[in-house]
Design a protein around this motif. Structure first.
Motif, short mmCIF file in Angstrom:
data_model
loop_
_atom_site.label_atom_id
_atom_site.label_comp_id
_atom_site.label_asym_id
_atom_site.label_seq_id
_atom_site.Cartn_x
_atom_site.Cartn_y
_atom_site.Cartn_z
N PHE A 79 0.94 -1.01 0.05
CA PHE A 79 -0.12 0.02 -0.01
C PHE A 79 1.05 1.24 0.15
CE2 PHE A 79 -2.65 -3.47 1.50
CZ PHE A 79 -3.84 -3.13 1.36
N CYS A 80 0.69 1.87 -0.99
CA CYS A 80 1.39 3.41 -1.17
C CYS A 80 0.76 4.71 -0.88
CB CYS A 80 2.38 3.27 -2.53
SG CYS A 80 3.35 1.67 -2.54
N ILE A 81 1.49 5.67 -0.62
CA ILE A 81 0.99 6.99 -0.88
C ILE A 81 1.64 7.82 -1.90
CG2 ILE A 81 0.08 6.99 1.55
CD1 ILE A 81 2.25 8.64 2.33
N GLU A 82 0.83 8.93 -2.53
CA GLU A 82 1.36 9.67 -3.41
C GLU A 82 2.27 10.55 -2.65
OE1 GLU A 82 0.49 9.69 -6.64
OE2 GLU A 82 -1.39 8.80 -7.14
N ASP A 83 3.45 10.93 -3.63
CA ASP A 83 4.30 11.60 -3.02
C ASP A 83 4.01 13.04 -3.41
OD1 ASP A 83 5.93 9.98 -1.91
OD2 ASP A 83 7.10 9.54 -3.62
N ILE A 84 3.46 13.35 -4.39
CA ILE A 84 3.00 14.99 -5.04
C ILE A 84 1.41 15.00 -4.95
CG2 ILE A 84 3.03 16.49 -6.75
CD1 ILE A 84 5.54 14.55 -7.77
N ILE A 85 0.92 15.71 -3.69
CA ILE A 85 -0.47 16.16 -3.41
C ILE A 85 -0.56 17.40 -3.46
CG2 ILE A 85 -2.53 15.65 -2.08
CD1 ILE A 85 -1.35 13.02 -1.34
N ASP A 86 -0.84 18.08 -4.67
CA ASP A 86 -0.79 19.71 -4.63
C ASP A 86 -2.03 19.93 -5.50
OD1 ASP A 86 -0.45 18.61 -7.12
OD2 ASP A 86 1.72 19.48 -7.33
N LYS A 87 -1.92 21.29 -5.72
CA LYS A 87 -3.00 21.81 -6.66
C LYS A 87 -3.52 21.07 -7.95
CE LYS A 87 -4.48 26.13 -9.08
NZ LYS A 87 -4.11 27.38 -9.46
N ASN A 88 -2.46 20.48 -8.61
CA ASN A 88 -2.62 19.44 -9.86
C ASN A 88 -3.40 18.42 -9.34
OD1 ASN A 88 -1.90 21.84 -11.73
ND2 ASN A 88 0.02 20.86 -11.55
N PHE A 89 -2.90 18.02 -8.44
CA PHE A 89 -3.62 16.68 -8.09
C PHE A 89 -5.16 16.84 -7.88
CE2 PHE A 89 -4.97 13.31 -4.75
CZ PHE A 89 -4.15 12.23 -5.44
N VAL A 90 -5.40 18.12 -7.12
CA VAL A 90 -6.68 18.19 -6.77
C VAL A 90 -7.86 18.48 -7.82
CG1 VAL A 90 -8.25 19.57 -5.51
CG2 VAL A 90 -6.25 18.93 -4.36
N LEU A 91 -6.92 19.12 -8.71
CA LEU A 91 -7.66 19.52 -10.02
C LEU A 91 -7.93 18.57 -10.94
CD1 LEU A 91 -5.90 23.09 -11.11
CD2 LEU A 91 -8.00 22.80 -9.80
N ASN A 92 -7.08 17.68 -10.80
CA ASN A 92 -7.17 16.59 -11.84
C ASN A 92 -8.43 15.50 -11.27
OD1 ASN A 92 -5.08 16.93 -13.80
ND2 ASN A 92 -3.65 15.85 -12.43
N ASN A 93 -8.56 15.42 -9.94
CA ASN A 93 -9.44 14.68 -9.38
C ASN A 93 -10.97 15.31 -9.76
OD1 ASN A 93 -11.66 14.56 -6.74
ND2 ASN A 93 -10.62 12.59 -7.07
N PHE A 94 -11.03 16.55 -9.67
CA PHE A 94 -12.11 17.34 -9.95
C PHE A 94 -12.56 17.32 -11.57
CE2 PHE A 94 -12.01 18.83 -5.75
CZ PHE A 94 -13.39 19.08 -5.52
N ASN A 174 6.58 8.18 -8.08
CA ASN A 174 6.12 9.28 -6.97
C ASN A 174 5.68 8.65 -5.88
OD1 ASN A 174 7.64 11.41 -8.09
ND2 ASN A 174 6.01 11.29 -9.87
N LEU A 175 5.96 7.41 -5.43
CA LEU A 175 5.11 6.81 -4.54
C LEU A 175 5.85 6.46 -3.15
CD1 LEU A 175 3.20 4.01 -6.63
CD2 LEU A 175 2.07 6.32 -5.46
N THR A 176 5.38 6.26 -2.01
CA THR A 176 6.09 5.86 -0.72
C THR A 176 5.12 4.75 -0.41
OG1 THR A 176 7.16 8.07 -0.34
CG2 THR A 176 6.81 6.73 1.45
N PRO A 177 5.87 3.59 -0.09
CA PRO A 177 5.08 2.50 0.48
C PRO A 177 5.08 2.75 2.20
CG PRO A 177 7.42 1.85 0.34
CD PRO A 177 7.35 3.22 -0.21
N VAL A 178 3.72 2.33 2.70
CA VAL A 178 3.38 2.51 3.94
C VAL A 178 2.87 1.55 4.86
CG1 VAL A 178 2.95 5.04 3.81
CG2 VAL A 178 1.09 3.52 3.37
N LEU A 179 2.31 0.56 3.88
CA LEU A 179 2.07 -0.82 4.54
C LEU A 179 2.27 -2.09 3.57
CD1 LEU A 179 -1.45 0.31 5.62
CD2 LEU A 179 0.25 -0.39 7.23
N VAL A 180 2.15 -3.22 4.26
CA VAL A 180 2.35 -4.44 3.62
C VAL A 180 1.36 -5.47 3.99
CG1 VAL A 180 3.91 -6.42 2.96
CG2 VAL A 180 4.82 -3.99 3.09
N LEU A 181 0.77 -6.32 2.89
CA LEU A 181 -0.14 -7.24 3.14
C LEU A 181 -0.02 -8.57 2.30
CD1 LEU A 181 -2.91 -7.60 4.79
CD2 LEU A 181 -4.07 -7.16 2.69
#
Length: 210
Positions: A79-94, A174-181
């Motif tokens: 399980f990984c999290i995005e390293d870059i969560i910025d304005k563009n990340f939000v805009l892409n989601n919308f 651009n990912l960081t691992p945080v959990l393993v399953l």
């Protein structure tokens, strides 16, 4: 009731049967469940790495504190999290929301502007903590699906993220691992499989306010 029985059946599997593999169709259901996990603001700041390759799992073993579940399991989920969560990340989601729902701009704009402003005020540490919380939500969801599918799993925090990133080449994504399953099927000689589940009584963990 079936869900409760499945949750009673599951446990943190210590020994997997390395000869048994989880069917592709079940892995697909698990990945779909991951993607359907509710996340804060619906932003999905998480991604899932599915490792089948035995050589790679073997390389990850020493960086998992030599927990054999990593190599004996059928699949290893990271399980990984995005390293870059910025304005563009939000805009892409919308943009995605607009394309799927055809939502009018005047409805989307206020919430979108709020989120852009909100994340601009957070430190990188605060954003990372927020994103990591979403990964825990996803793991909880995946664990329930695994139980319903009668797939064994062992949630793990004990690993070296930097080494996982290096071996899985996560930086280029651009990912960081945080959990393993690790996922698979329990070995017949896993003594933990026959132990009674230990949980505090409901009256000690539930507070009802009428």
């Amino acid at each position: 009731m079936e869900t409760l029985k499945a949750l009673e059946w599951r446990y943190a599997t210590k020994k997997f049967d390395a000869t048994k593999k989880v069917e592709d169709k079940k892995i697909k259901r698990i990945t779909e469940a991951f993607n359907l996990t509710p996340t804060s603001y619906g932003l999905q700041p998480i991604k899932l790495i599915v490792v089948r390759n035995q050589v790679i799992k073997q390389r990850l073993l020493p960086h998992s504190y030599n927990q054999n579940q990593v190599v004996d399991a059928s699949h290893l989920l990271v399980f990984c999290i995005e390293d870059i969560i910025d304005k563009n990340f939000v805009l892409n989601n919308f943009d995605l929301i607009k394309s799927v729902r055809n939502t009018p701009e005047d409805i989307l704009a206020p919430f979108r502007n709020f989120l852009v402003d909100h994340f601009s005020k957070l430190s990188q540490g605060e954003i990372k903590k927020w994103a990591t919380n979403q990964a825990y939500l996803a793991m909880g969801n995946v664990l329930t699906i695994c139980a319903l599918e009668e797939i064994d799993a062992c949630p793990m925090e004990g690993f070296v993220p930097e080494k996982y990133s290096e071996i899985l080449q996560l930086e280029k994504h651009n990912l960081t691992p945080v959990l393993v399953l690790p996922l698979g099927y329990r070995a017949h000689n896993d003594e933990f499989s026959s132990m009674k589940k230990v949980r505090r009584p409901l009256e000690e963990t539930i507070i009802e306010i009428d």
